[in-house]
Motif scaffolding. Structure first.
Motif, PDB file in Angstrom:
ATOM      1  N   SER B 140       0.790  -0.883   0.045  1.00 48.69           N
ATOM      2  CA  SER B 140       0.090   0.057  -0.122  1.00 48.69           C
ATOM      3  C   SER B 140       0.830   1.310   0.006  1.00 48.69           C
ATOM      4  O   SER B 140       0.511   2.125  -0.477  1.00 48.69           O
ATOM      5  CB  SER B 140      -0.867   0.057   1.112  1.00 48.69           C
ATOM      6  N   LYS B 141       2.040   1.069   0.661  1.00 43.00           N
ATOM      7  CA  LYS B 141       2.883   2.209   0.542  1.00 43.00           C
ATOM      8  C   LYS B 141       3.446   2.305  -0.842  1.00 43.00           C
ATOM      9  O   LYS B 141       3.536   3.660  -1.303  1.00 43.00           O
ATOM     10  CB  LYS B 141       4.244   1.903   1.413  1.00 43.00           C
ATOM     11  N   LYS B 143       2.192   1.828  -3.650  1.00 40.11           N
ATOM     12  CA  LYS B 143       0.867   2.319  -4.504  1.00 40.11           C
ATOM     13  C   LYS B 143       0.714   3.687  -4.234  1.00 40.11           C
ATOM     14  O   LYS B 143       0.406   4.489  -5.138  1.00 40.11           O
ATOM     15  CB  LYS B 143      -0.455   1.467  -4.069  1.00 40.11           C
ATOM     16  N   LYS B 144       0.753   4.195  -2.873  1.00 30.10           N
ATOM     17  CA  LYS B 144       0.512   5.488  -2.581  1.00 30.10           C
ATOM     18  C   LYS B 144       1.613   6.517  -3.381  1.00 30.10           C
ATOM     19  O   LYS B 144       1.379   7.444  -3.911  1.00 30.10           O
ATOM     20  CB  LYS B 144       0.792   5.808  -1.079  1.00 30.10           C
ATOM     21  N   GLN B 145       2.954   5.878  -3.295  1.00 32.78           N
ATOM     22  CA  GLN B 145       4.053   6.293  -3.975  1.00 32.78           C
ATOM     23  C   GLN B 145       3.878   6.575  -5.456  1.00 32.78           C
ATOM     24  O   GLN B 145       3.783   7.901  -5.899  1.00 32.78           O
ATOM     25  CB  GLN B 145       5.338   5.705  -3.733  1.00 32.78           C
ATOM     26  N   ILE B 147       0.950   6.842  -6.977  1.00 34.67           N
ATOM     27  CA  ILE B 147      -0.096   7.804  -7.174  1.00 34.67           C
ATOM     28  C   ILE B 147       0.202   9.324  -7.138  1.00 34.67           C
ATOM     29  O   ILE B 147       0.141  10.093  -7.922  1.00 34.67           O
ATOM     30  CB  ILE B 147      -1.563   7.520  -6.347  1.00 34.67           C
ATOM     31  N   LYS B 148       1.372   9.399  -5.926  1.00 36.81           N
ATOM     32  CA  LYS B 148       1.861  10.506  -5.633  1.00 36.81           C
ATOM     33  C   LYS B 148       2.584  11.006  -6.892  1.00 36.81           C
ATOM     34  O   LYS B 148       2.747  12.217  -7.326  1.00 36.81           O
ATOM     35  CB  LYS B 148       2.814  10.356  -4.596  1.00 36.81           C
ATOM     36  N   GLU B 158      -1.870  -4.115 -10.233  1.00 29.60           N
ATOM     37  CA  GLU B 158      -2.836  -3.933  -9.084  1.00 29.60           C
ATOM     38  C   GLU B 158      -3.409  -4.853  -8.575  1.00 29.60           C
ATOM     39  O   GLU B 158      -3.711  -5.076  -7.230  1.00 29.60           O
ATOM     40  CB  GLU B 158      -4.011  -2.504  -9.422  1.00 29.60           C
TER      41      GLU B 158
END
Lengths: 113, 235
Positions: B140-141, B143-145, B147-148, B158
Motif C-alpha cells: 500500500s505504501k 501504491k501511494k508513492q 499515485i503521488k 494492481e
C-alpha cells in the motif's frame, strides 16, 4: 450493437470472422468495418466491443500487439492458432443457426429443397 | 486533420476524469476516441475538439467507461485466480509434493509430541498473519508513492498487489482455528484429527506464500505476458 438481443450472442463470432479475414485489427477499425459491410445497419457499441475483445484475449483466442501510430499507442488484436480453429467451429455453428432460423421463420422455402 | 500531442494528453486526462485509472485501458480508449474524433473531422471539419469528444463519449452509454473497466477487471481477476491455482497445483506434483508431505508430517510430529502443541499452532498462525500484514503494508505504501508521482498504473499489476480476491484470506480461517483450539483437547489427542489439521494448516501456509511472495515476485513476467506495451514502457 443494433438495439437487439439477437445480435449480442453473435458479437464474438463477428469479431473472430473479421480478424480471420483481415489479420490484425484495432477496436475502432472493427466498429467501422462492421458499419461499412452492413451499410450502416449494424453498429457495434464501444461498451460491448471492448469487453468482448478483452474476454477473447483472456480465453487465448486473441493475441495483442502494440504499435506506435501517429502520437499514440495502438493495440491490435489478432487470432491465435487455437483462435483460428475456434473461428471455424463458431462460424459453422452460426451458419447452422442461420439456416435453422430461416426454416423456422420462413417454412415455405423448405419446399424448394 | 490529426490530433496534436496536447489533444492526446487531454484525452488521457479525460479518461482519468471518468474513472479509468489504469494506463493499459487508458491508452486503448484514447486511441479509440482519437480515431473517432478524426473520422468526425473528416465529415465535419468545423466541429471543435470538445464537441467531437462529447459526441463520441455519449456512444459509450450512460455509464461511460465503467462497463469496459468492470469487465476488464473481471477478466483479469479470473486470470489472476487461474495463475494462483496453477502455482497451488504445483505443490501436488513432483517434486514439490515431497515438500508438502514433509511439512505436514513435520508439523504433525511437533503437534503430537509437544505438551504445548496448541500454543505452537497458534504461534505459527500468528507468524503467517504478521507476514501477510507486513506485505500488504509494503504494497500500500508503494501504491501511494505511484499515485503521488503520477506513474503509470497497470490494472493487472494492481490485482497482483491487492491479491485478487484473496486479500482477506489470511484472516478467514481465524474463526475456524479458534473453534478448533477450543476443542483442542479432543482434536489434538486424536492423531487423525491432528494429521488433518496439520495438512490444512500447511495448505493455508502455501496459499499465503503464493499470493504474498510468489505472485509479486513473478509480477514482472506476468505483466510482460499480459501487456506488450509494458515492455516498451520499461525500455
Amino acid at each position: 450493437m443494433k438495439n437487439s438481443q439477437l445480435y449480442k450472442g453473435s458479437l464474438n463470432t463477428i469479431i473472430m470472422k473479421l480478424l480471420e479475414e483481415n489479420g490484425k485489427m484495432y477496436g475502432y477499425e472493427i466498429t467501422q468495418k462492421v458499419k461499412i459491410i452492413t451499410h450502416g445497419e449494424l453498429n457495434i457499441t464501444e461498451g460491448a466491443l471492448y469487453p468482448a475483445l478483452h474476454k477473447l484475449e483472456a480465453e487465448g483466442i486473441l493475441d495483442v500487439e502494440i504499435a506506435k501510430v501517429d502520437n499514440r499507442m495502438r493495440k491490435y488484436y489478432k487470432l491465435t492458432e487455437s483462435g483460428q480453429k475456434e473461428t471455424v467451429n463458431r462460424l459453422a455453428e452460426l451458419e447452422d443457426f442461420i439456416r435453422n432460423m430461416q426454416s423456422l421463420v420462413n417454412p415455405k422455402s423448405n419446399l424448394e429443397f | 486533420m490529426k490530433l496534436t500531442s496536447e489533444q492526446i494528453d487531454q484525452l488521457f486526462s479525460f479518461t482519468r476524469q471518468h474513472y479509468v485509472e489504469w494506463y493499459d485501458l487508458q491508452s486503448e480508449l484514447v486511441d479509440h476516441l482519437a480515431n473517432a474524433i478524426e473520422t468526425q473531422w473528416e465529415e465535419n471539419p468545423k466541429l471543435t475538439f470538445d464537441q467531437a469528444l462529447n459526441a463520441e463519449f455519449k456512444k459509450f452509454g450512460v455509464f461511460g467507461f465503467m462497463d469496459v473497466v468492470e469487465k476488464r477487471q473481471a477478466v483479469l481477476s479470473k486470470k489472476y485466480n487461474r495463475l494462483v491455482w496453477e502455482h497451488f497445483k504445483d505443490f501436488f506434483g513432483i517434486p514439490k509434493i515431497v515438500l508438502l508431505i514433509a511439512m505436514t508430517l513435520g508439523l504433525f510430529s511437533i503437534l503430537k509430541i509437544n505438551f504445548y502443541s496448541q500454543w505452537i499452532f497458534i504461534g505459527l498462525y500468528l507468524i503467517l498473519i504478521v507476514f501477510s500484514f507486513r506485505e500488504m503494508f509494503k504494497n500500500s505504501k508503494r501504491k501511494k508513492q505511484q499515485i503521488k508521482e503520477v506513474q503509470k498504473r497497470w490494472l493487472f499489476e494492481e490485482i497482483i498487489n491487492q491479491y485478487g480476491s484473496f486479500s482477506v484470506i489470511a484472516l478467514t480461517p481465524l474463526n475456524i482455528f479458534i473453534q478448533l483450539l477450543n476443542h483442542s483437547k479432543d482434536i489434538l489427542s486424536n492423531p487423525y484429527y491432528t494429521l488433518g489439521l496439520s495438512f490444512l494448516f500447511v495448505l493455508f501456509a502455501i496459499i499465503v506464500f503464493i499470493i504474498f511472495k510468489i505472485m509479486p515476485a513473478k509480477a514482472e513476467d506476468y505483466l510482460l505476458a499480459t501487456y506488450p506495451e509494458y515492455k516498451l514502457d520499461r525500455l
